[in-house]
Motif scaffolding. Sequence first.
Motif, PDB file in Angstrom:
ATOM      1  N   LEU A  99      27.156  28.429  38.983  1.00 43.14           N
ATOM      2  CA  LEU A  99      28.609  28.100  38.685  1.00 43.14           C
ATOM      3  C   LEU A  99      29.554  29.275  39.353  1.00 43.14           C
ATOM      4  N   ILE A 100      30.723  29.063  39.544  1.00 43.53           N
ATOM      5  CA  ILE A 100      31.637  30.136  39.985  1.00 43.53           C
ATOM      6  C   ILE A 100      32.670  30.304  38.838  1.00 43.53           C
ATOM      7  N   ASN A 101      32.601  31.490  38.237  1.00 37.37           N
ATOM      8  CA  ASN A 101      33.668  31.737  37.414  1.00 37.37           C
ATOM      9  C   ASN A 101      34.693  32.730  37.868  1.00 37.37           C
ATOM     10  N   TYR A 102      36.023  32.490  37.934  1.00 38.14           N
ATOM     11  CA  TYR A 102      37.010  33.574  38.483  1.00 38.14           C
ATOM     12  C   TYR A 102      37.420  34.419  37.362  1.00 38.14           C
ATOM     13  N   THR A 103      37.294  35.636  37.955  1.00 36.73           N
ATOM     14  CA  THR A 103      37.609  36.788  36.970  1.00 36.73           C
ATOM     15  C   THR A 103      39.281  36.782  36.577  1.00 36.73           C
ATOM     16  N   SER A 104      39.584  37.290  35.536  1.00 33.74           N
ATOM     17  CA  SER A 104      40.864  37.353  34.796  1.00 33.74           C
ATOM     18  C   SER A 104      41.766  38.212  35.542  1.00 33.74           C
ATOM     19  N   SER A 152      43.167  44.064  36.974  1.00 32.54           N
ATOM     20  CA  SER A 152      43.205  45.080  38.142  1.00 32.54           C
ATOM     21  C   SER A 152      43.609  44.209  39.458  1.00 32.54           C
ATOM     22  N   GLY A 153      44.124  43.019  39.448  1.00 37.26           N
ATOM     23  CA  GLY A 153      44.591  42.275  40.470  1.00 37.26           C
ATOM     24  C   GLY A 153      44.018  40.985  41.005  1.00 37.26           C
ATOM     25  N   PHE A 154      43.947  40.657  41.963  1.00 34.38           N
ATOM     26  CA  PHE A 154      43.880  39.082  42.323  1.00 34.38           C
ATOM     27  C   PHE A 154      42.459  38.698  41.803  1.00 34.38           C
ATOM     28  N   SER A 155      42.238  37.623  41.190  1.00 32.38           N
ATOM     29  CA  SER A 155      41.132  36.890  40.728  1.00 32.38           C
ATOM     30  C   SER A 155      39.806  36.732  41.674  1.00 32.38           C
ATOM     31  N   LYS A 156      38.630  37.432  41.708  1.00 35.53           N
ATOM     32  CA  LYS A 156      37.446  36.714  42.224  1.00 35.53           C
ATOM     33  C   LYS A 156      36.803  35.893  42.018  1.00 35.53           C
ATOM     34  N   GLY A 157      35.998  35.034  42.647  1.00 34.63           N
ATOM     35  CA  GLY A 157      35.072  33.981  42.448  1.00 34.63           C
ATOM     36  C   GLY A 157      33.877  34.690  41.958  1.00 34.63           C
ATOM     37  N   VAL A 158      33.114  34.774  40.929  1.00 33.72           N
ATOM     38  CA  VAL A 158      31.943  35.398  40.561  1.00 33.72           C
ATOM     39  C   VAL A 158      30.950  34.390  40.619  1.00 33.72           C
ATOM     40  N   MET A 159      29.999  34.386  41.594  1.00 30.39           N
ATOM     41  CA  MET A 159      29.043  33.539  41.817  1.00 30.39           C
ATOM     42  C   MET A 159      27.738  33.752  41.031  1.00 30.39           C
ATOM     43  N   ILE A 160      27.665  32.862  39.772  1.00 29.14           N
ATOM     44  CA  ILE A 160      26.661  33.210  38.988  1.00 29.14           C
ATOM     45  C   ILE A 160      25.150  32.212  39.196  1.00 29.14           C
ATOM     46  N   PRO A 161      23.995  33.018  39.435  1.00 29.96           N
ATOM     47  CA  PRO A 161      22.824  32.390  39.521  1.00 29.96           C
ATOM     48  C   PRO A 161      22.182  31.657  38.082  1.00 29.96           C
TER      49      PRO A 161
END
Length: 551
Positions: free
Chosen positions: A179-184, A187-196
């Motif tokens: 899944l991809i979970n976007y950070t909150s 400290s700035g723009f959300s990043k798409g965290v790639m969870i294996p």
Amino acid sequence: MEYIPLNRQLEKSFRDNWNRAALSNYQGETYTYADLARKIRILHLVFEECGLQKGDKVAICSRNQANWGVCFLAALTYGAVPVPILHEFKPDSVQNLVNHSDAKVLFVGESIWAGLDVTGMPELNLAVLVNSMECVYAKDQTVAEQYNRQSDVFAELYPEGFKPEDIHWYEDQPDELALINYTSGTSGFSKGVMIPYRALLCNVAFAGTTAEPQMDCNSNMVAMLPSAHMYGMMFEFLFEMTIGAHVHFLNRVPSPKIIMKAFADVHPDTIIAVPLIIEKVYKSQIKPIAAQYSKLIRIPVVNQFIFKKIRKGLIEAFGGHFGEVILGGAAFNPEVEDFFRKIRFPFTVGYGMTECAPLITYCKWNRTKKGACGKAITGCELRIDSKNPYKIPGEIQVKGDNVFLGYYKNREATKTSFTNDGWFKTGDMGVIDQEGYLYLRGRSKCMILGPSGQNIYPEELEAVINNVQYVVESLVIEDGGALTALIYPDYAQGGLDGLAPEDVEKRLTEGLPEINRMLPGYAQVKKIEFMAEDFERTPKRNIKRYLYQRN
């Protein structure tokens, strides 16, 4: 250790618990595991019709509810990649994340959909309202027609009914993107965290061996944290689905009153929460009671009787059936933690990040230490980047099965988030003791350099200020070489005490010298500024600090 695919574990759980309750909307409808399996299969048929491939992205943006769980599990077990998006994001942010994630399908809340422009999401093939499961957009008209007769197609395929042996879900691999979970974005723009998948399984496995009491198919969970956030998703939903437990979604704004009512009705076996919820209960309900017995609490034998009475009432208020309250997502106020330890309330503080799906450290409530947030979980290592990690704070770095693959379509951010020898740089500061207990000291990005080179961690100052009467929450910032405390006052409490808003502000301003007496000499607050409204927050209820920084 043998890798057992997550989707295979879910298959077994669904088959073994076919007629048990799985997901409920609190005070609303309930789906059994059989109901879920049927709904998932119908969505798989829809995915096939709209050409969804394994690995394609499926965005989900709505309030917590049973259908949110249906959509998430349907995507995961199909082999697609769920992309949970917080429903509190503004429409333009939601649209940007749908596009950035390359989502082909969108499950969305009705009010959110009203603010989106489908022409601005060119990759989208299908959009479905989560509440009603109504198709509101299909790029191909035949897909819309197929969607509207999905129940008939399902009935034709399974004339004798859908049975446990009819479940055949995608078989995942350890390093495959789950899944991809976007950070909150504190400290700035959300990043798409790639969870294996291995990261999800690392957390699921650890929860299964450490839950207190041991959770099983007879267990109940109240899901009050955002399911779009890894903490709530993992420990209030996904883990429970692997053991056949019953999840009760609070599908409305989780006010303290609603939360406590749900606890009383559901009697959860474990409570997952953020410190802010517990701190509010302490300030509004427990602290006033303790103040009434302030003199008696100083008497050794009598205070134990009072503490026992407060503990019993608090446990009953939380449903009376839980083994422990697990806190995470933010630092716990030291004063509140100290009092809860005195009354032996069964709570523990863990530490994690979205990038670790999310757990990094944890310890059961009766074995943890004051001020600590546990030890590294099984399958995870941590180290402190410091010359003396036992005394001098350094960045917390992590390696293990729980660590993410990187940030989606952001190689630069991925590269800078890891050390040359492969450890994930959390950006958090801490120390560790000889037994492996971790003590947080704040975000490295939030650290303020004092006038003589001292490291000032604003979270520690805020913990003091937040205990002052008529303070809901505070934020300490660097302001022209000095420290300013932004305070959101408790005007409501002041009103109950007969104070007008300006009187509340006057008392807090006059109390600044007393606040500074409790702070180190190099970390004195020069002035106080008042917030007319609460701070803007992330899904974990942390303040979005970057919005309030000054040059």
